[in-house]
Design a protein around this motif. Sequence first.
Motif, PDB file in Angstrom:
ATOM      1  N   UNK A  92      18.558  40.575  47.920  1.00 49.05           N
ATOM      2  CA  UNK A  92      18.829  39.152  48.083  1.00 49.05           C
ATOM      3  C   UNK A  92      18.704  38.408  46.749  1.00 49.05           C
ATOM      4  N   UNK A  93      17.989  39.001  45.797  1.00 43.00           N
ATOM      5  CA  UNK A  93      17.751  38.356  44.504  1.00 43.00           C
ATOM      6  C   UNK A  93      19.007  38.424  43.627  1.00 43.00           C
ATOM      7  N   UNK A  94      18.966  37.678  42.514  1.00 42.84           N
ATOM      8  CA  UNK A  94      20.093  37.664  41.582  1.00 42.84           C
ATOM      9  C   UNK A  94      20.117  38.945  40.759  1.00 42.84           C
ATOM     10  N   UNK A 116      31.664  40.497  28.274  1.00 40.76           N
ATOM     11  CA  UNK A 116      31.014  39.521  29.140  1.00 40.76           C
ATOM     12  C   UNK A 116      29.943  40.171  30.001  1.00 40.76           C
ATOM     13  N   UNK A 117      29.080  39.325  30.532  1.00 39.65           N
ATOM     14  CA  UNK A 117      28.186  39.760  31.601  1.00 39.65           C
ATOM     15  C   UNK A 117      28.121  38.651  32.635  1.00 39.65           C
ATOM     16  N   UNK A 118      27.772  39.003  33.862  1.00 41.62           N
ATOM     17  CA  UNK A 118      27.702  38.022  34.937  1.00 41.62           C
ATOM     18  C   UNK A 118      26.380  38.159  35.680  1.00 41.62           C
ATOM     19  N   UNK A 119      25.938  37.026  36.222  1.00 45.52           N
ATOM     20  CA  UNK A 119      24.771  36.992  37.102  1.00 45.52           C
ATOM     21  C   UNK A 119      25.291  36.654  38.496  1.00 45.52           C
ATOM     22  N   UNK A 120      24.996  37.508  39.487  1.00 48.94           N
ATOM     23  CA  UNK A 120      25.564  37.316  40.805  1.00 48.94           C
ATOM     24  C   UNK A 120      24.548  37.660  41.895  1.00 48.94           C
ATOM     25  N   UNK A 121      24.883  37.300  43.134  1.00 53.16           N
ATOM     26  CA  UNK A 121      24.006  37.593  44.258  1.00 53.16           C
ATOM     27  C   UNK A 121      24.833  37.690  45.537  1.00 53.16           C
ATOM     28  N   UNK A 122      24.242  38.310  46.543  1.00 49.63           N
ATOM     29  CA  UNK A 122      24.881  38.448  47.851  1.00 49.63           C
ATOM     30  C   UNK A 122      24.500  37.236  48.698  1.00 49.63           C
ATOM     31  N   UNK A 123      25.510  36.538  49.211  1.00 51.94           N
ATOM     32  CA  UNK A 123      25.253  35.368  50.048  1.00 51.94           C
ATOM     33  C   UNK A 123      25.516  35.646  51.523  1.00 51.94           C
ATOM     34  N   UNK A 124      26.417  36.561  51.822  1.00 48.56           N
ATOM     35  CA  UNK A 124      26.747  36.895  53.211  1.00 48.56           C
ATOM     36  C   UNK A 124      26.890  38.422  53.310  1.00 48.56           C
ATOM     37  N   UNK A 125      25.801  39.116  53.655  1.00 45.27           N
ATOM     38  CA  UNK A 125      25.852  40.585  53.692  1.00 45.27           C
ATOM     39  C   UNK A 125      26.913  41.124  54.646  1.00 45.27           C
ATOM     40  N   UNK A 179      33.370  28.897  37.995  1.00 42.85           N
ATOM     41  CA  UNK A 179      33.915  28.168  39.146  1.00 42.85           C
ATOM     42  C   UNK A 179      35.169  28.846  39.694  1.00 42.85           C
ATOM     43  N   UNK A 180      36.060  29.272  38.796  1.00 33.39           N
ATOM     44  CA  UNK A 180      37.319  29.881  39.240  1.00 33.39           C
ATOM     45  C   UNK A 180      37.070  31.241  39.911  1.00 33.39           C
ATOM     46  N   UNK A 181      36.160  32.047  39.371  1.00 31.43           N
ATOM     47  CA  UNK A 181      35.851  33.347  39.967  1.00 31.43           C
ATOM     48  C   UNK A 181      35.282  33.167  41.370  1.00 31.43           C
ATOM     49  N   UNK A 182      34.412  32.175  41.541  1.00 28.76           N
ATOM     50  CA  UNK A 182      33.841  31.913  42.868  1.00 28.76           C
ATOM     51  C   UNK A 182      34.923  31.489  43.862  1.00 28.76           C
ATOM     52  N   UNK A 183      35.912  30.740  43.383  1.00 26.25           N
ATOM     53  CA  UNK A 183      37.015  30.360  44.270  1.00 26.25           C
ATOM     54  C   UNK A 183      37.767  31.606  44.762  1.00 26.25           C
ATOM     55  N   UNK A 184      38.018  32.546  43.868  1.00 26.92           N
ATOM     56  CA  UNK A 184      38.724  33.770  44.255  1.00 26.92           C
ATOM     57  C   UNK A 184      37.892  34.623  45.202  1.00 26.92           C
ATOM     58  N   UNK A 186      35.622  33.527  47.256  1.00 31.38           N
ATOM     59  CA  UNK A 186      35.570  32.841  48.549  1.00 31.38           C
ATOM     60  C   UNK A 186      36.859  33.072  49.339  1.00 31.38           C
ATOM     61  N   UNK A 187      37.982  33.042  48.636  1.00 30.90           N
ATOM     62  CA  UNK A 187      39.259  33.279  49.318  1.00 30.90           C
ATOM     63  C   UNK A 187      39.311  34.670  49.946  1.00 30.90           C
ATOM     64  N   UNK A 188      38.736  35.651  49.276  1.00 27.20           N
ATOM     65  CA  UNK A 188      38.749  37.021  49.785  1.00 27.20           C
ATOM     66  C   UNK A 188      37.589  37.301  50.736  1.00 27.20           C
ATOM     67  N   UNK A 189      36.656  36.322  50.902  1.00 30.17           N
ATOM     68  CA  UNK A 189      35.493  36.465  51.803  1.00 30.17           C
ATOM     69  C   UNK A 189      34.692  37.724  51.493  1.00 30.17           C
ATOM     70  N   UNK A 190      34.327  37.886  50.215  1.00 31.31           N
ATOM     71  CA  UNK A 190      33.539  39.050  49.835  1.00 31.31           C
ATOM     72  C   UNK A 190      32.047  38.860  50.069  1.00 31.31           C
ATOM     73  N   UNK A 191      31.621  37.642  50.411  1.00 29.62           N
ATOM     74  CA  UNK A 191      30.218  37.421  50.721  1.00 29.62           C
ATOM     75  C   UNK A 191      29.295  37.475  49.518  1.00 29.62           C
ATOM     76  N   UNK A 192      29.837  37.315  48.308  1.00 32.15           N
ATOM     77  CA  UNK A 192      29.014  37.288  47.099  1.00 32.15           C
ATOM     78  C   UNK A 192      29.343  36.036  46.300  1.00 32.15           C
ATOM     79  N   UNK A 193      28.429  35.660  45.426  1.00 32.61           N
ATOM     80  CA  UNK A 193      28.599  34.456  44.605  1.00 32.61           C
ATOM     81  C   UNK A 193      28.221  34.775  43.167  1.00 32.61           C
ATOM     82  N   UNK A 194      29.043  34.297  42.234  1.00 34.74           N
ATOM     83  CA  UNK A 194      28.737  34.447  40.815  1.00 34.74           C
ATOM     84  C   UNK A 194      27.956  33.219  40.370  1.00 34.74           C
TER      85      UNK A 194
END
Length: 319
Positions: A92-94, A116-125, A179-184, A186-194
């Motif tokens: 559940x952590x980042x 690049x590197x990204x920090x992400x987490x699971x929002x909807x398992x 912001x743009x990556x999160x939009x993509x 969300x559209x695909x409903x991957x249940x994760x957030x950058x």
Amino acid sequence: MSDDKNPNSKVFDFSSTKKTNGSSLEWKKYSKIGTFIILFVVLLITALLNVFIVKEGEYRVVRQFGEVVKIIESPGLHTKIPFIQSVTTLPKYQMTYDVSEAEINTRDKKRIIIDNYSVWRITDPKNMISNAGTMINAESRMEEFIYSVVRTELGQLDYDEIINDEKSSRGSLNDRVTERVNELLTQESFGIEVVDVRMKQTDLPTENEQSVFTRMISERESTAQEYLSTGDANKNRIEAQTDREVREMLAVANAEADAIRAEGEAEAAKLYNDSFSKDPEFYEIYRTLESYKTTIDDKTMIILPADSPYASLLSGALE
């Protein structure tokens, strides 16, 4: 009856039969206790194997025949159905994901390598499992989106704007990419957030480094020359302005001095006239003596008639 008296008679020893029956009963008793203990241990182990703990910072996914039936988020002790349900864990952590290096083209047709590197987490398992399957697949899809968005954003900037902090808009670039990556996603409903996307470094392809460095040196020298030319122009302008102001100040000062001098000379002439008008003869003598200052020096030879006023004055004779 005794065997000696009646050889056909039989004697039964009931004491041995009694001992055998007692041993059999005792064995049955202990076997029941052992069976009960074994059954209890098996049930206890089965119960323990089907009790699980949910910790802080993790999701517990309960599956039944491979299908997700429950996702537990709250910490605590929970149970599952033995042999039917299974439990897996998702964080559940980042988390940090190091995006693979990629080569892109800038607006001015320069090729650069970005890291690049990204920090992400699971929002909807549940969505993550349904649409991505595994965390590895989710990270793979996230990397594809990050590369696509970064390539688009940096493709709208010149190379100098990317590497030069003074001209670059990279401060807001990271926010736009996130912001743009999160939009993509969300559209695909991957249940994760950058949470954040950051550019670690930008490098040039090896074959382009020298030519770019040479061009950068030329541009810096041109900029330096421009600064020097601007400085010289400002210096000349300031010196000319200063000289003009000095001339104006001197002209004003000289005019004031001439006016004061003329006023003083006029006052002196008035005083002289007033003084000399009281004794004209003294004035004649004074004028004669003053003329000597300009007409006689140590090399002057004067030939004068004996009756000349000059001769009389030089000889000390006064009428």
